[in-house]
Design an enzyme around this catalytic site. Structure first.
Site, PDB file in Angstrom:
ATOM      1  N   GLU A 179       3.380  -5.315   4.236  1.00  9.99           N
ATOM      2  CA  GLU A 179       2.570  -4.906   3.091  1.00  9.99           C
ATOM      3  C   GLU A 179       3.436  -4.559   1.885  1.00  9.99           C
ATOM      4  OE1 GLU A 179      -0.092  -4.457   6.486  1.00  9.99           O
ATOM      5  OE2 GLU A 179       1.461  -2.974   6.060  1.00  9.99           O
ATOM      6  N   THR A 180       2.819  -4.729   0.719  1.00  8.28           N
ATOM      7  CA  THR A 180       3.377  -4.304  -0.566  1.00  8.28           C
ATOM      8  C   THR A 180       2.288  -3.524  -1.282  1.00  8.28           C
ATOM      9  OG1 THR A 180       4.851  -6.211  -0.752  1.00  8.28           O
ATOM     10  CG2 THR A 180       4.246  -5.099  -2.810  1.00  8.28           C
TER      11      THR A 180
END
Length: 296
Positions: free
Chosen positions: A47-48
């Site tokens: 994830e970002t």
């Protein structure tokens, strides 16, 4: 040219290059959904996050979470890691409130004696929601296991969520290390269960009392295996508490990422509340990188 600052941190670990890496991008109010997704794909992490101004000025930030292929309503290690990054930049920050698609998330910062952030405790945004069961044969097929490797004495494989849904299944201890995702089987399972969304994420575990070992696979979302998954372990803890009707609260020590060489430790507590079973998850972080990303 638009340069946005970013940081990366390893979450649910005290060891550099352990745990689950996260990229946190500050700003980006002018970025389109497509641009944010492209940035997340460029980082190529589980994830970002993008930290944006909140809709409610009483809150700390609005946080958007993207995996490699799509935006997510809730994810655990992005909440812990993003709070850690903000706490490192603001020595006075003790609690944060994030607005995410799944709701509002309250987070407590943990600091050492010198005031440096160590990690955070996150309250999952929703109570436990249990959905449909899945045949053990389907889970076994997705992970190249035998149906007998799926333990069903406590519960069948079942869809569970506190903001992000996962198929949760118990395995024998020997089977946990033998999991080998079959992409075609994941696609077939999703085709047979379109109501499960686009990811068909499978979270498997084995347990010894309150100590668990877990693995999470979401190859259809680009995450072949995840080293630490707060949004899967939180409903897992809630599910286990639901199987103990005489218990009001249970704390679990959950180890994940061992097979990947990125050992992670999650401290998850499930509690019975007036609106259902809720979870908090705690983890520590290690800062890794800082820089700027050119978003064009």
């Amino acid at each position: 040219m638009s340069l946005l600052p970013f940081s990366t941190v390893d979450v649910f670990t005290k060891t550099r290059f352990g745990g689950n890496p996260l990229a946190v991008v500050r700003g980006g109010e002018g970025l389109s959904d497509r641009a944010m997704q492209a940035v997340a794909a460029e980082f190529n992490l589980s994830e970002t996050t993008f930290v944006l101004p909140p809709a409610d000025p009483a809150h700390t930030a609005r946080v958007r979470i993207f995996n490699r292929t799509e935006e997510m309503a809730f994810a655990g290690h992005p909440m812990v890691g993003t709070a850690f990054v903000l706490a490192a930049a603001d020595p006075g920050l003790a609690t944060v409130t994030f607005e995410i698609p799944a709701g509002t998330v309250e987070i407590k910062i943990e600091r050492n004696a010198e005031g440096a952030p160590l990690g955070a405790t996150v309250a999952a945004p929703q109570p436990l929601n249990l959905g449909e069961t899945v045949a053990p044969e389907v889970v076994a097929s997705m992970l190249r296991l035998a149906p007998g490797d799926i333990v069903v004495t406590s519960h069948p494989p079942i869809l569970a969520s506190v903001g992000n849904p996962y198929v949760i299944a118990e395995l024998s201890e020997a089977a946990l290390s033998r999991c080998d995702p079959d992409l075609a089987a994941f696609r077939d399972a999703l085709a047979a269960h379109p109501q499960f969304g686009t990811r068909m994420s499978v979270h498997v575990y084995c347990k010894h009392r309150r100590t668990l070992r877990a693995r999470m696979f979401a190859p259809l979302a680009g995450t072949w295996e995840d080293p630490a998954t707060g949004s899967a372990n939180a409903p897992l803890a809630c599910l286990l508490l639901s199987l103990e009707p005489g218990t009001d609260e249970a704390r679990f020590e959950i180890h994940q990422g061992v097979e990947m060489g990125r050992p992670s430790l999650l401290d998850v507590t499930a509690r019975r509340t007036p609106d259902g079973i809720r979870a908090t998850l705690r983890g520590t972080c290690v800062p890794i990188m800082k820089g700027e990303i050119d978003c064009g």
